[in-house]
Design a protein around this motif. Structure first.
Motif, PDB file in Angstrom:
ATOM      1  N   PHE A  63     -39.830  27.179 -38.621  1.00  0.00           N
ATOM      2  CA  PHE A  63     -38.533  27.782 -38.843  1.00  0.00           C
ATOM      3  C   PHE A  63     -37.999  28.406 -37.552  1.00  0.00           C
ATOM      4  O   PHE A  63     -36.843  28.242 -37.186  1.00  0.00           O
ATOM      5  CB  PHE A  63     -38.644  28.847 -39.938  1.00  0.00           C
ATOM      6  N   TRP A  64     -38.874  29.095 -36.850  1.00  0.00           N
ATOM      7  CA  TRP A  64     -38.482  29.741 -35.606  1.00  0.00           C
ATOM      8  C   TRP A  64     -38.012  28.699 -34.594  1.00  0.00           C
ATOM      9  O   TRP A  64     -37.017  28.870 -33.911  1.00  0.00           O
ATOM     10  CB  TRP A  64     -39.664  30.547 -35.066  1.00  0.00           C
ATOM     11  N   ARG A  65     -38.746  27.604 -34.561  1.00  0.00           N
ATOM     12  CA  ARG A  65     -38.360  26.580 -33.600  1.00  0.00           C
ATOM     13  C   ARG A  65     -37.007  25.974 -33.966  1.00  0.00           C
ATOM     14  O   ARG A  65     -36.188  25.699 -33.108  1.00  0.00           O
ATOM     15  CB  ARG A  65     -39.419  25.495 -33.531  1.00  0.00           C
ATOM     16  N   GLN A  66     -36.778  25.815 -35.269  1.00  0.00           N
ATOM     17  CA  GLN A  66     -35.475  25.316 -35.672  1.00  0.00           C
ATOM     18  C   GLN A  66     -34.386  26.297 -35.273  1.00  0.00           C
ATOM     19  O   GLN A  66     -33.350  25.924 -34.742  1.00  0.00           O
ATOM     20  CB  GLN A  66     -35.403  25.128 -37.199  1.00  0.00           C
ATOM     21  N   LEU A  67     -34.665  27.582 -35.530  1.00  0.00           N
ATOM     22  CA  LEU A  67     -33.648  28.600 -35.284  1.00  0.00           C
ATOM     23  C   LEU A  67     -33.306  28.690 -33.807  1.00  0.00           C
ATOM     24  O   LEU A  67     -32.163  28.942 -33.431  1.00  0.00           O
ATOM     25  CB  LEU A  67     -34.149  29.954 -35.802  1.00  0.00           C
ATOM     26  N   THR A  68     -34.293  28.482 -32.963  1.00  0.00           N
ATOM     27  CA  THR A  68     -34.041  28.637 -31.537  1.00  0.00           C
ATOM     28  C   THR A  68     -33.757  27.307 -30.844  1.00  0.00           C
ATOM     29  O   THR A  68     -33.859  27.209 -29.634  1.00  0.00           O
ATOM     30  CB  THR A  68     -35.238  29.319 -30.848  1.00  0.00           C
ATOM     31  N   SER A  69     -33.410  26.304 -31.613  1.00  0.00           N
ATOM     32  CA  SER A  69     -33.118  25.018 -30.971  1.00  0.00           C
ATOM     33  C   SER A  69     -31.665  24.975 -30.524  1.00  0.00           C
ATOM     34  O   SER A  69     -30.827  25.732 -30.991  1.00  0.00           O
ATOM     35  CB  SER A  69     -33.391  23.875 -31.949  1.00  0.00           C
ATOM     36  N   MET A  70     -31.382  24.102 -29.589  1.00  0.00           N
ATOM     37  CA  MET A  70     -30.015  23.947 -29.093  1.00  0.00           C
ATOM     38  C   MET A  70     -29.077  23.561 -30.229  1.00  0.00           C
ATOM     39  O   MET A  70     -27.928  23.963 -30.282  1.00  0.00           O
ATOM     40  CB  MET A  70     -29.947  22.853 -28.018  1.00  0.00           C
ATOM     41  N   ARG A  71     -29.602  22.721 -31.120  1.00  0.00           N
ATOM     42  CA  ARG A  71     -28.753  22.229 -32.194  1.00  0.00           C
ATOM     43  C   ARG A  71     -28.302  23.368 -33.100  1.00  0.00           C
ATOM     44  O   ARG A  71     -27.158  23.456 -33.495  1.00  0.00           O
ATOM     45  CB  ARG A  71     -29.525  21.177 -32.987  1.00  0.00           C
ATOM     46  N   THR A  72     -29.246  24.270 -33.404  1.00  0.00           N
ATOM     47  CA  THR A  72     -28.889  25.412 -34.243  1.00  0.00           C
ATOM     48  C   THR A  72     -27.887  26.303 -33.531  1.00  0.00           C
ATOM     49  O   THR A  72     -26.915  26.773 -34.126  1.00  0.00           O
ATOM     50  CB  THR A  72     -30.144  26.224 -34.597  1.00  0.00           C
ATOM     51  N   ALA A  73     -28.132  26.527 -32.239  1.00  0.00           N
ATOM     52  CA  ALA A  73     -27.212  27.368 -31.483  1.00  0.00           C
ATOM     53  C   ALA A  73     -25.813  26.767 -31.544  1.00  0.00           C
ATOM     54  O   ALA A  73     -24.828  27.461 -31.791  1.00  0.00           O
ATOM     55  CB  ALA A  73     -27.669  27.491 -30.034  1.00  0.00           C
ATOM     56  N   LEU A  74     -25.756  25.469 -31.359  1.00  0.00           N
ATOM     57  CA  LEU A  74     -24.464  24.783 -31.383  1.00  0.00           C
ATOM     58  C   LEU A  74     -23.812  24.908 -32.755  1.00  0.00           C
ATOM     59  O   LEU A  74     -22.638  25.245 -32.883  1.00  0.00           O
ATOM     60  CB  LEU A  74     -24.674  23.315 -31.016  1.00  0.00           C
ATOM     61  N   PHE A  75     -24.628  24.652 -33.766  1.00  0.00           N
ATOM     62  CA  PHE A  75     -24.123  24.732 -35.131  1.00  0.00           C
ATOM     63  C   PHE A  75     -23.571  26.130 -35.423  1.00  0.00           C
ATOM     64  O   PHE A  75     -22.468  26.293 -35.943  1.00  0.00           O
ATOM     65  CB  PHE A  75     -25.253  24.380 -36.099  1.00  0.00           C
ATOM     66  N   LEU A  76     -24.340  27.149 -35.037  1.00  0.00           N
ATOM     67  CA  LEU A  76     -23.903  28.520 -35.313  1.00  0.00           C
ATOM     68  C   LEU A  76     -22.657  28.877 -34.512  1.00  0.00           C
ATOM     69  O   LEU A  76     -21.773  29.577 -35.010  1.00  0.00           O
ATOM     70  CB  LEU A  76     -25.040  29.503 -35.012  1.00  0.00           C
ATOM     71  N   LEU A  77     -22.589  28.388 -33.297  1.00  0.00           N
ATOM     72  CA  LEU A  77     -21.386  28.649 -32.496  1.00  0.00           C
ATOM     73  C   LEU A  77     -20.151  28.067 -33.176  1.00  0.00           C
ATOM     74  O   LEU A  77     -19.122  28.736 -33.319  1.00  0.00           O
ATOM     75  CB  LEU A  77     -21.526  28.028 -31.106  1.00  0.00           C
ATOM     76  N   LEU A  78     -20.284  26.820 -33.599  1.00  0.00           N
ATOM     77  CA  LEU A  78     -19.127  26.184 -34.232  1.00  0.00           C
ATOM     78  C   LEU A  78     -18.781  26.883 -35.544  1.00  0.00           C
ATOM     79  O   LEU A  78     -17.615  27.081 -35.887  1.00  0.00           O
ATOM     80  CB  LEU A  78     -19.399  24.702 -34.460  1.00  0.00           C
ATOM     81  N   LEU A  79     -19.825  27.296 -36.247  1.00  0.00           N
ATOM     82  CA  LEU A  79     -19.598  28.004 -37.508  1.00  0.00           C
ATOM     83  C   LEU A  79     -18.892  29.334 -37.248  1.00  0.00           C
ATOM     84  O   LEU A  79     -17.997  29.742 -37.992  1.00  0.00           O
ATOM     85  CB  LEU A  79     -20.952  28.245 -38.178  1.00  0.00           C
ATOM     86  N   LEU A  80     -19.278  29.981 -36.161  1.00  0.00           N
ATOM     87  CA  LEU A  80     -18.661  31.263 -35.814  1.00  0.00           C
ATOM     88  C   LEU A  80     -17.169  31.072 -35.540  1.00  0.00           C
ATOM     89  O   LEU A  80     -16.337  31.857 -36.007  1.00  0.00           O
ATOM     90  CB  LEU A  80     -19.354  31.844 -34.577  1.00  0.00           C
ATOM     91  N   ALA A  81     -16.859  30.018 -34.803  1.00  0.00           N
ATOM     92  CA  ALA A  81     -15.446  29.744 -34.504  1.00  0.00           C
ATOM     93  C   ALA A  81     -14.678  29.529 -35.800  1.00  0.00           C
ATOM     94  O   ALA A  81     -13.594  30.072 -36.006  1.00  0.00           O
ATOM     95  CB  ALA A  81     -15.329  28.532 -33.593  1.00  0.00           C
TER      96      ALA A  81
END
Ligand code: HEM
Lengths: 567, 362
Positions: free
Chosen positions: A53-71
């Motif tokens: 789970f931690w690795r998923q959370l700290t992956s580039m893909r998650t970061a990207l997903f969360l960024l887009l979700l934030l927007a």
């Protein structure tokens, strides 16, 4: 490399094996041998799941997903009025959309930026960020102390490859030493290798790397974002903001809780953090455009002249303007609004003054048609309420309605609709000074009463209906509406923001590159020099940079370019 | 007096629009010419130069590589054997230049007249519009960017200016149709709908931060506009590339004269990150100004919200470029969404949304 395993430059899981040892990806294969976590099946078990789970959370893909979700999540807050920025808008929205508004309210649509869902997105994003940055910082710290990697065997495959011949008598090792010194001066970290070549002569090379600052910048940038989040989150708690309306020619504010018209403390605010000072509004002046073109009546300048005094200090005169707040006693005082405050006096039938005050009227339009409320609770046979309209430069429309043509008080007129009855002040529920609850009142003038509204110019006075007494409009003053803020952390926020910007600049524009210079000694005493580079990340200037190094170096050691230049 | 100067300003603006229209036509003719030449089996370089089919054999020997779509990997970091240093600076000339070398050696390459005319007209239009902008500033006795009409004028001057500067470093002249077209549309909308006479600054705008914040935002927008064009073409180019070679039904034939999608992506990235840095600065400067004017540096006012959204989208774009599976078309889509948000922020939020930033002057 301790970048997330789905970072573009991390070894592709499918090819990790093949390229891990090669010179080109050397260094990006890093200590994290488990790169490619996406395809690793987690071992079932709490720890395994947590790691997965931690690795998923700290992956580039998650970061990207969360960024887009934030927007995306930020959008609704611009479509629907927000309580924090526009409370009146929210009230109006409820009036206009009685069915929809409560539903929206349930999903916190009027408090988007403090809502549970918005907060979860950015908190997750920042957890991801921290989880991403810490291993990278550690890795980078190690990399800063490591030596550049070995020179690849075949430079000809790399970017910007150049080959030159040095004249006879050139010493390979010396040539490389010169290259090393030159690269060092240009900010490269260098290491020299030498080994016997295939045909006897010595092969010496320098391996150089620069641009570690790129990664440093990136880490500074991301860390600064965390810094901003924390300071905003914590800092907001220590501050406060309050509002106060002051009427000119003498109303005075004392920096204590009770002197604010409204006050919003942060979570950790204590009253003792209010530094005592006083602030008196001497004069408020407004200048307007007088030329009769399109901008007629547009405000040109607002200025609140105040006299302040800090505890034990001398009186001081200052100006507060829209873009220049007054910093005093740990607070910042902003000029956010202004308007007219007619001075109104009410006398009973015997001529005794039962009420006199300068009442701030709220501006309704650009020409400052203003509305205000007068409440006279005592001294008359009945409680009296008045809704007043103030026209700084009055004009009459064809329908007979009054309006204001110009915001300055060139021809001021005040009209009053008088109500009598119960003002509702005794029930204990706080009522706004700007509104009159007419439900329990009987209207005496204006509207459908058949009686004309009371109409006054400065200095006029007129009898109230029903023999209640008289009302007079003595004079008109201006008021300034001031916001008084205290935010001990905003300087830190600015500091972090600046750090983020600097980090960003470094990270985006400093190229990280490796450069090699190799000297191969031949049997005939000539020396072949080879130059090549390798981009690590975005580096549009790599090829010209290698060429420039080759040029400078060959000039330095006085060799000729190859007879048949393939440049 | 003020009035007359403003009339001159408007006159220059209309003149600029007329010249931009000519530039647009010239650029469009260049693309049409490229299509025709490609259709005739000739090879067209990024710079619009045409090498006829017969000479190609000759040149292949000379230049060593088929160039039409080669977009040399200068930016990508992969090895280019013996590549000459093209040009100093942030950008370097890449793909297509070889066709000039190869061609001019034999003396058979035809350069594109319409393309050069397009640039010339753009330059003249730029000078006219810059004059209009400066006159407006003189008429108002302040910076000419305080309402929608002026934002549009200064913004488009900057878009064209950035375009003209960038093409001295890397041959992006093929974007001329897009840039002049975009600028014409923006100016058209603005002169028809947004024109207001010269008016003084309201107190809320009387700040040095107006000069800095709005100017840098416009500059960022100009770079984002270029990046948008590159990303959009990248997507089309990518589709073209993934359709089996030789597919004759492909209509935009001129596409084969443009850099390959990989190079377009790198170019778009370089332009967009410059825009992103300006945007980051805009965000910070806006917060500093908001603190001075309204007493809080951040209050989720509609305009602040959209500035933030745009910033986050482009941060997403930069991340996407670094995320496996997202480099390429997906990240390009993000850049396009980012620019759509920029336009939305400018054209819709300014005019129709309520908030503290009600400076559209309408
Ligand atoms: C608040 C959220 C975030 C924002 C606004 C943000 C923004 C950015 C920006 C603007 C860049 C490009 C500039 C630079 O390299 O410094 C960048 C790069 C990067 N970010 Fe983030 N980031 C965020 C969160 C994260 C998270 C959670 C991760 C880890 C999963 C991450 C990993 C990276 C990496 C690895 C790069 C380098 C990309 C490259 O190699 O080109 N970031 N980020």
């Amino acid at each position: 490399m301790s970048r997330p395993s789905d970072h573009y430059d991390s070894p592709d899981p499918a090819f990790a094996e093949r390229s891990a040892g090669g010179p080109v990806t050397d260094g990006s294969g890093g200590p994290d041998g488990t790169a490619g976590g996406d395809i690793l099946q987690p071992k079932l078990g709490v720890v395994g799941w947590l790691r997965w789970f931690w690795r998923q959370l700290t992956s580039m893909r998650t970061a990207l997903f969360l960024l887009l979700l934030l927007a995306l999540a930020a959008v609704p807050g611009s479509l629907v009025p927000q309580r924090a920025a526009d409370p009146n808008g929210v009230t109006q929205y409820f009036v206009d959309n009685p069915d929809l508004a409560p539903v929206l309210d349930k999903v916190q649509a009027f408090d988007v930026y403090t809502s549970v869902w918005f907060s979860s997105i950015y908190l997750l994003l920042f957890i991801s960020l921290v989880g991403c940055v810490i291993p990278r910082a550690k890795h980078h710290f190690d990399a800063l102390r490591a030596k550049p990697p070995r020179t690849p065997a075949r430079l000809s495959r790399l970017a910007g490859f150049q080959q030159r011949e040095a004249g006879p008598g050139t010493n390979g090792a010396e040539a490389i030493e010169a290259a090393r010194a030159m690269l060092r001066r240009s900010g490269y970290r260098t290491v020299v290798f030498s080994a016997p070549g295939r045909n006897g002569g010595e092969v010496t090379s320098v391996s150089a790397e620069r641009g570690y600052a790129r990664e440093t910048g990136n880490l500074v940038f991301h860390a600064a974002l965390v810094g901003i989040l924390i300071t905003v989150g914590v800092g907001g708690g220590f501050g406060f903001s309050g509002q106060r309306v002051l009427v000119e020619k003498g109303q005075t504010f004392v920096n204590t809780l009770s002197a604010f018209d409204s006050f919003n403390p942060g979570r950790f605010f204590t009253e003792s953090s209010l530094t005592p000072y006083t602030m008196k509004l001497d004069q408020f002046s407004a200048t307007y455009e007088t030329k009769a073109d399109g901008a007629f009546g547009q405000p040109l300048d607002y200025n609140a002249q105040v006299t302040t005094q800090e505890q034990g200090g001398a009186e001081q005169q200052s100006d507060i303007k829209v873009n220049s707040p007054l910093r005093i006693g740990g607070t910042d005082v902003y000029l956010l609004g202004n308007g007219y405050a007619p001075t109104i006096t009410v006398k009973d039938p015997t001529g005794k003054v039962v009420f006199t005050d300068s009442i701030p009227f709220l501006p309704q339009d650009a020409s400052l048609t203003s509305v205000g409320v007068v409440k006279v609770p005592d001294g008359l046979t009945e409680q009296l309420g008045m809704i007043g309209f103030f026209y700084p430069t009055q004009a009459v429309s064809t329908t007979g309605a009054f309006y204001s043509t110009y915001p300055d008080d060139d021809y001021p007129v005040l009209t009053l609709n008088v109500y009598q009855g119960d003002l509702g002040l005794n029930g204990g529920t706080p009522t706004s000074v700007y509104s009159l609850d007419t439900d329990t009142l009987t209207q005496l003038t204006g509207g459908s009463t058949g009686m004309k509204s009371i109409e006054l110019k400065p200095g006029d006075s007129q009898a109230l209906p029903n023999g209640l007494g008289t009302v007079s409009f003595d004079t008109v003053s201006r008021f300034a509406s001031l916001d008084i803020h205290h935010d001990p952390t905003q300087g830190y926020v600015l500091l972090f923001a600046t750090l983020a910007l600097l980090g960003l600049l470094v990270s985006l524009f400093i190229p990280r590159r490796r450069v090699w210079v190799k000297a191969t000694e031949r049997d005939d005493g000539t020396v072949t020099l080879e130059y090549a580079g390798l981009a690590r990340g975005e580096d549009p200037r790599l090829v010209p940079a290698v060429a420039e190094i080759a040029d400078r170096h060959t000039k330095l050691i006085g060799s000729q370019p190859p007879p048949e230049s393939n440049a | 007096m003020t009035q007359t100067i403003d009339e001159y300003s408007v006159f220059f603006l209309y003149a600029a629009m007329a010249v931009y229209a000519m530039a647009f036509i010239a650029f469009a003719l260049d693309l049409a010419r490229r299509s025709a030449q490609v259709g005739a089996g000739n090879r067209v370089g990024v710079d619009g130069s045409v090498t006829t089919a017969d000479e190609r054999v000759l040149e292949k020997v000379g230049a060593g590589a088929p160039v039409a779509v080669s977009g040399s990997a200068v930016g990508g970091g992969s090895a280019v054997v013996g590549a000459a240093p093209a040009r100093r600076g942030l950008f370097s000339r890449g793909g297509g230049s070889a066709s000039i070398d190869g061609g001019s050696g034999v003396g058979t390459t035809k350069r594109s007249l319409s393309l050069r005319l397009g640039v010339a007209f753009t330059l003249i239009g730029f000078l006219l519009e810059a004059t209009a902008d400066v006159l407006r500033g003189i008429a108002a006795a302040r910076v000419p960017w305080a309402n929608m009409y002026e934002f549009s004028m200064t913004g488009t001057v900057l878009i064209v200016g950035v375009f003209l500067v960038v093409i001295t470093r890397v041959d992006l002249r093929f974007l001329g149709t897009f840039i002049t077209g975009l600028v014409l549309i923006l100016l058209g909308i603005s002169t028809v709908n947004y024109y207001v006479g010269v008016s003084p600054l309201p107190p809320a705008l009387q700040s040095a931060w107006l000069v800095i914040h709005v100017f840098v935002a416009s500059l960022g927008t100009a770079f984002f506009a270029l990046g948008f064009a590159l990303s959009a073409i990248q997507l089309v180019q990518y589709r073209r590339e993934s359709i089996v070679a030789g597919a004759t039904f492909w209509r935009l034939k001129f596409m084969s004269s443009l850099p390959d999608s990989n190079r377009l992506e790198n170019l778009a990235y370089r332009v967009n990150i410059v825009g992103f840095v300006f945007w980051t600065f805009t965000l910070i400067a806006g917060a500093v100004w908001a603190e001075r004017a309204w007493g809080r540096y951040w209050g989720w006012d509609t305009k602040e919200v959209w500035t933030f959204i745009i910033w986050v989208i482009y941060a997403g774009y930069i991340h996407a470029r670094a995320t496996r599976g997202w480099r390429g078309s997906r990240s390009a889509v993000l850049a396009i969404i980012g620019f759509a948000a920029v336009l939305f922020n400018f054209g819709i939020v300014n005019v129709f949304f309520h908030g503290l930033h009600s400076y559209s002057g309408l």
